[in-house]
Design a protein around this motif. Sequence first.
Motif, PDB file in Angstrom:
ATOM      1  N   GLU A 238       0.789  -1.222  -0.115  1.00  0.00           N
ATOM      2  CA  GLU A 238      -0.014  -0.010   0.011  1.00  0.00           C
ATOM      3  C   GLU A 238       0.796   1.301   0.192  1.00  0.00           C
ATOM      4  O   GLU A 238       0.521   2.179  -0.707  1.00  0.00           O
ATOM      5  CB  GLU A 238      -1.042  -0.048   1.014  1.00  0.00           C
ATOM      6  CG  GLU A 238      -1.861   1.055   1.117  1.00  0.00           C
ATOM      7  CD  GLU A 238      -2.948   0.952   0.316  1.00  0.00           C
ATOM      8  OE1 GLU A 238      -3.673   1.863  -0.089  1.00  0.00           O
ATOM      9  OE2 GLU A 238      -3.270  -0.175  -0.398  1.00  0.00           O
ATOM     10  N   LEU A 239       1.923   1.414   0.820  1.00  0.00           N
ATOM     11  CA  LEU A 239       2.960   2.276   0.745  1.00  0.00           C
ATOM     12  C   LEU A 239       3.482   2.524  -0.647  1.00  0.00           C
ATOM     13  O   LEU A 239       3.796   3.787  -0.990  1.00  0.00           O
ATOM     14  CB  LEU A 239       3.908   2.092   1.801  1.00  0.00           C
ATOM     15  CG  LEU A 239       5.001   3.317   1.929  1.00  0.00           C
ATOM     16  CD1 LEU A 239       3.992   4.590   2.520  1.00  0.00           C
ATOM     17  CD2 LEU A 239       5.978   2.859   3.016  1.00  0.00           C
ATOM     18  N   LYS A 240       3.850   1.573  -1.264  1.00  0.00           N
ATOM     19  CA  LYS A 240       4.200   1.474  -2.603  1.00  0.00           C
ATOM     20  C   LYS A 240       3.466   2.242  -3.753  1.00  0.00           C
ATOM     21  O   LYS A 240       3.821   3.164  -4.515  1.00  0.00           O
ATOM     22  CB  LYS A 240       4.838   0.331  -3.153  1.00  0.00           C
ATOM     23  CG  LYS A 240       5.533   0.119  -4.240  1.00  0.00           C
ATOM     24  CD  LYS A 240       5.788  -1.011  -4.841  1.00  0.00           C
ATOM     25  CE  LYS A 240       6.428  -1.314  -6.296  1.00  0.00           C
ATOM     26  NZ  LYS A 240       6.770  -2.392  -6.865  1.00  0.00           N
ATOM     27  N   ARG A 241       2.028   1.673  -3.580  1.00  0.00           N
ATOM     28  CA  ARG A 241       1.038   2.574  -4.289  1.00  0.00           C
ATOM     29  C   ARG A 241       0.963   3.756  -4.263  1.00  0.00           C
ATOM     30  O   ARG A 241       0.850   4.692  -5.057  1.00  0.00           O
ATOM     31  CB  ARG A 241      -0.350   1.297  -3.990  1.00  0.00           C
ATOM     32  CG  ARG A 241      -1.404   1.995  -5.176  1.00  0.00           C
ATOM     33  CD  ARG A 241      -2.540   1.081  -4.866  1.00  0.00           C
ATOM     34  NE  ARG A 241      -3.281   1.844  -3.632  1.00  0.00           N
ATOM     35  CZ  ARG A 241      -4.003   2.639  -3.582  1.00  0.00           C
ATOM     36  NH1 ARG A 241      -4.196   3.335  -4.776  1.00  0.00           N
ATOM     37  NH2 ARG A 241      -4.522   2.870  -2.340  1.00  0.00           N
ATOM     38  N   VAL A 242       0.887   4.092  -2.574  1.00  0.00           N
ATOM     39  CA  VAL A 242       0.642   5.712  -2.435  1.00  0.00           C
ATOM     40  C   VAL A 242       1.959   6.400  -3.089  1.00  0.00           C
ATOM     41  O   VAL A 242       1.594   7.531  -3.452  1.00  0.00           O
ATOM     42  CB  VAL A 242       0.554   5.830  -0.951  1.00  0.00           C
ATOM     43  CG1 VAL A 242       0.668   7.200  -0.556  1.00  0.00           C
ATOM     44  CG2 VAL A 242      -1.047   5.194  -0.494  1.00  0.00           C
ATOM     45  N   ASN A 243       2.936   5.781  -3.012  1.00  0.00           N
ATOM     46  CA  ASN A 243       4.266   6.515  -3.478  1.00  0.00           C
ATOM     47  C   ASN A 243       4.289   6.777  -4.845  1.00  0.00           C
ATOM     48  O   ASN A 243       4.534   7.954  -5.389  1.00  0.00           O
ATOM     49  CB  ASN A 243       5.462   6.065  -2.838  1.00  0.00           C
ATOM     50  CG  ASN A 243       5.905   5.992  -1.494  1.00  0.00           C
ATOM     51  OD1 ASN A 243       5.500   7.400  -1.029  1.00  0.00           O
ATOM     52  ND2 ASN A 243       6.528   5.009  -1.040  1.00  0.00           N
ATOM     53  N   GLU A 244       3.788   5.837  -5.535  1.00  0.00           N
ATOM     54  CA  GLU A 244       3.516   6.101  -7.164  1.00  0.00           C
ATOM     55  C   GLU A 244       2.599   7.007  -7.527  1.00  0.00           C
ATOM     56  O   GLU A 244       2.780   7.845  -8.095  1.00  0.00           O
ATOM     57  CB  GLU A 244       3.029   4.775  -7.520  1.00  0.00           C
ATOM     58  CG  GLU A 244       4.305   3.665  -7.720  1.00  0.00           C
ATOM     59  CD  GLU A 244       3.893   2.178  -8.202  1.00  0.00           C
ATOM     60  OE1 GLU A 244       2.598   2.078  -8.421  1.00  0.00           O
ATOM     61  OE2 GLU A 244       4.539   1.356  -8.230  1.00  0.00           O
ATOM     62  N   ILE A 245       1.490   6.902  -6.586  1.00  0.00           N
ATOM     63  CA  ILE A 245       0.338   8.164  -6.728  1.00  0.00           C
ATOM     64  C   ILE A 245       0.890   9.423  -6.434  1.00  0.00           C
ATOM     65  O   ILE A 245       0.619  10.402  -7.360  1.00  0.00           O
ATOM     66  CB  ILE A 245      -0.945   7.803  -6.022  1.00  0.00           C
ATOM     67  CG1 ILE A 245      -1.513   6.463  -6.396  1.00  0.00           C
ATOM     68  CG2 ILE A 245      -1.687   8.919  -6.207  1.00  0.00           C
ATOM     69  CD1 ILE A 245      -2.596   6.321  -5.552  1.00  0.00           C
ATOM     70  N   ILE A 246       1.751   9.502  -5.561  1.00  0.00           N
ATOM     71  CA  ILE A 246       2.323  11.040  -5.282  1.00  0.00           C
ATOM     72  C   ILE A 246       3.334  11.294  -6.371  1.00  0.00           C
ATOM     73  O   ILE A 246       3.266  12.590  -6.708  1.00  0.00           O
ATOM     74  CB  ILE A 246       3.283  10.834  -3.795  1.00  0.00           C
ATOM     75  CG1 ILE A 246       1.997  10.865  -2.642  1.00  0.00           C
ATOM     76  CG2 ILE A 246       4.001  12.038  -3.522  1.00  0.00           C
ATOM     77  CD1 ILE A 246       2.611  10.476  -1.342  1.00  0.00           C
ATOM     78  N   ALA A 247       4.188  10.294  -6.881  1.00  0.00           N
ATOM     79  CA  ALA A 247       5.093  10.614  -7.901  1.00  0.00           C
ATOM     80  C   ALA A 247       4.375  10.999  -9.313  1.00  0.00           C
ATOM     81  O   ALA A 247       4.767  12.056  -9.918  1.00  0.00           O
ATOM     82  CB  ALA A 247       5.916   9.585  -8.208  1.00  0.00           C
ATOM     83  N   ALA A 248       2.888  10.508  -9.512  1.00  0.00           N
ATOM     84  CA  ALA A 248       2.474  11.011 -10.766  1.00  0.00           C
ATOM     85  C   ALA A 248       1.644  12.352 -10.414  1.00  0.00           C
ATOM     86  O   ALA A 248       1.377  13.070 -11.544  1.00  0.00           O
ATOM     87  CB  ALA A 248       1.472   9.754 -11.062  1.00  0.00           C
ATOM     88  N   SER A 249       1.030  12.442  -9.510  1.00  0.00           N
ATOM     89  CA  SER A 249       0.083  13.569  -9.232  1.00  0.00           C
ATOM     90  C   SER A 249       0.835  14.848  -8.377  1.00  0.00           C
ATOM     91  O   SER A 249       0.292  15.883  -8.630  1.00  0.00           O
ATOM     92  CB  SER A 249      -1.020  13.100  -8.180  1.00  0.00           C
ATOM     93  OG  SER A 249      -1.786  12.258  -8.554  1.00  0.00           O
ATOM     94  N   CYS A 250       1.803  14.810  -7.649  1.00  0.00           N
ATOM     95  CA  CYS A 250       2.553  15.701  -7.042  1.00  0.00           C
ATOM     96  C   CYS A 250       3.798  16.319  -7.754  1.00  0.00           C
ATOM     97  O   CYS A 250       4.888  16.127  -7.339  1.00  0.00           O
ATOM     98  CB  CYS A 250       2.762  15.383  -5.666  1.00  0.00           C
ATOM     99  SG  CYS A 250       1.377  14.979  -4.701  1.00  0.00           S
ATOM    100  N   ARG A 251       3.636  16.743  -8.928  1.00  0.00           N
ATOM    101  CA  ARG A 251       4.631  17.217  -9.680  1.00  0.00           C
ATOM    102  C   ARG A 251       4.849  18.772  -9.579  1.00  0.00           C
ATOM    103  O   ARG A 251       4.085  19.563  -9.256  1.00  0.00           O
ATOM    104  CB  ARG A 251       4.333  17.081 -11.239  1.00  0.00           C
ATOM    105  CG  ARG A 251       4.311  15.545 -11.513  1.00  0.00           C
ATOM    106  CD  ARG A 251       4.019  15.569 -13.481  1.00  0.00           C
ATOM    107  NE  ARG A 251       3.482  14.155 -13.326  1.00  0.00           N
ATOM    108  CZ  ARG A 251       3.258  13.793 -14.639  1.00  0.00           C
ATOM    109  NH1 ARG A 251       3.162  14.575 -15.631  1.00  0.00           N
ATOM    110  NH2 ARG A 251       2.835  12.671 -14.975  1.00  0.00           N
TER     111      ARG A 251
END
Length: 169
Positions: free
Chosen positions: A156-169
Amino acid sequence: MTLHRPLLLAGLLLASLSAMAQYQWIDKDGRRVFSDRAPPADVPAKNILSQPRGGAASAAAPAAAESAAPAASAAVTAAKAPAPGVDKALEDKKKQAEAAEAAKQKADEARQVAARADNCKRAQGAKATLDSGMRMARVNAQGEREVLDDTQRAAELKRVNEIIAASCR
């Protein structure tokens, strides 16, 4: 033989119909003129009394066409050219359509930016919760509540980190 004579007579009558094509107008001296040619260009349209093929007296274009071919071709070219008001209206419509399309694209981009910012904010909140170390539970497909173990928490932490990398530019 009897059939040939009526056909020959009909052919002669049809040939003579073209000779009946006459113009009639009043010249500058006030005399009536009959001719198989169009009146000169200096004769006003109101003085043309008749034309071949039942043409009206107001149609002076055929008369001008035969006597002044360059002037007639210029008139035809001017008639084919679109009116200035039509072009301006068309250009205005094109500009309005382009402006509407640009506004629509801007609104779509603004919606996407807002959705990305919302996803970023939620993902950062989820990461903060996962990093806190407190126990987390989620509801499975059967509607039951289950507590996350360490491997599920890491996934779940890995998935959340991917979302942060994609959405928080």
